[in-house]
Design an enzyme around this catalytic site. Structure first.
Site, PDB file in Angstrom:
ATOM      1  N   VAL A  64       0.840  -1.194   0.000  1.00  0.00           N
ATOM      2  CA  VAL A  64       0.000   0.000   0.000  1.00  0.00           C
ATOM      3  C   VAL A  64       0.878   1.249   0.000  1.00  0.00           C
ATOM      4  O   VAL A  64       1.818   1.352   0.792  1.00  0.00           O
ATOM      5  CB  VAL A  64      -0.927   0.034   1.241  1.00  0.00           C
ATOM      6  CG1 VAL A  64      -1.900   1.209   1.147  1.00  0.00           C
ATOM      7  CG2 VAL A  64      -1.676  -1.276   1.422  1.00  0.00           C
ATOM      8  N   CYS A  65       0.571   2.168  -0.906  1.00  0.00           N
ATOM      9  CA  CYS A  65       1.178   3.504  -0.869  1.00  0.00           C
ATOM     10  C   CYS A  65       0.033   4.495  -1.075  1.00  0.00           C
ATOM     11  O   CYS A  65      -1.126   4.138  -0.890  1.00  0.00           O
ATOM     12  CB  CYS A  65       2.306   3.657  -1.897  1.00  0.00           C
ATOM     13  SG  CYS A  65       1.823   3.618  -3.636  1.00  0.00           S
ATOM     14  N   GLY A  66       0.320   5.708  -1.454  1.00  0.00           N
ATOM     15  CA  GLY A  66      -0.742   6.691  -1.638  1.00  0.00           C
ATOM     16  C   GLY A  66      -1.713   6.312  -2.736  1.00  0.00           C
ATOM     17  O   GLY A  66      -2.925   6.359  -2.560  1.00  0.00           O
TER      18      GLY A  66
END
Length: 151
Positions: A64-66
């Site tokens: 998960v990132c932005g």
């Protein structure tokens, strides 16, 4: 099934929610961005997790990132890894069933926690059929990977 869940600075909150959600059904390891070292860039985090999937430490992973894009690009740089950006359950299912993806990625700034949980569940519920009609496509992906990753 052994599942790694990791998030960069933008994604670590959602990664924690997902890890907690999955712990009752899977052997879950939370990989923190500080565990990845090198100033915890998402590329380093993705490399660490994807490499651990490739060597069999984990069966699958969720990054998960932005937006989910950066961790997806970085994970796919690891030869032999198939990571898919997923923001809906159908794509998550197809990532596993049609593409034999070992990793899904998502964006904490794109979807909410409840949707992310259903996406993770959909992905982890699927098993790729090595003899199914998508096997030829996955083999072709692997051939392209081998063509450009001569180590």
């Amino acid at each position: 099934m052994k599942v790694a869940v990791a998030g960069d600075s933008a994604g670590e909150g959602l990664a924690k929610v997902l890890a907690d959600h999955l712990k009752d059904r899977f052997e879950v390891s939370e990989i923190s961005r500080t565990d990845a070292g090198a100033d915890a860039f998402y590329a380093n985090l993705s490399d660490r997790v994807a490499s651990a999937v490739l060597d069999g430490t984990y069966d699958r992973a969720i990054l998960v990132c932005g937006t989910g894009i950066g961790v997806c690009i970085a994970a796919n740089k690891v030869p032999g890894i198939r990571a898919a950006l997923t923001h809906d359950t159908y794509s998550a299912e197809r990532a596993a069933l049609s593409n034999n993806a070992q990793i899904i990625t998502m964006g904490a700034r794109v979807i909410g926690a409840e949707v992310a949980k259903t996406i993770a569940d959909a992905f982890l519920a699927q098993t790729f059929d090595e003899n199914g009609r998508s096997a030829g496509n996955v083999n072709a992906i692997n051939e392209v990977d081998a063509k450009y990753n001569k180590f």
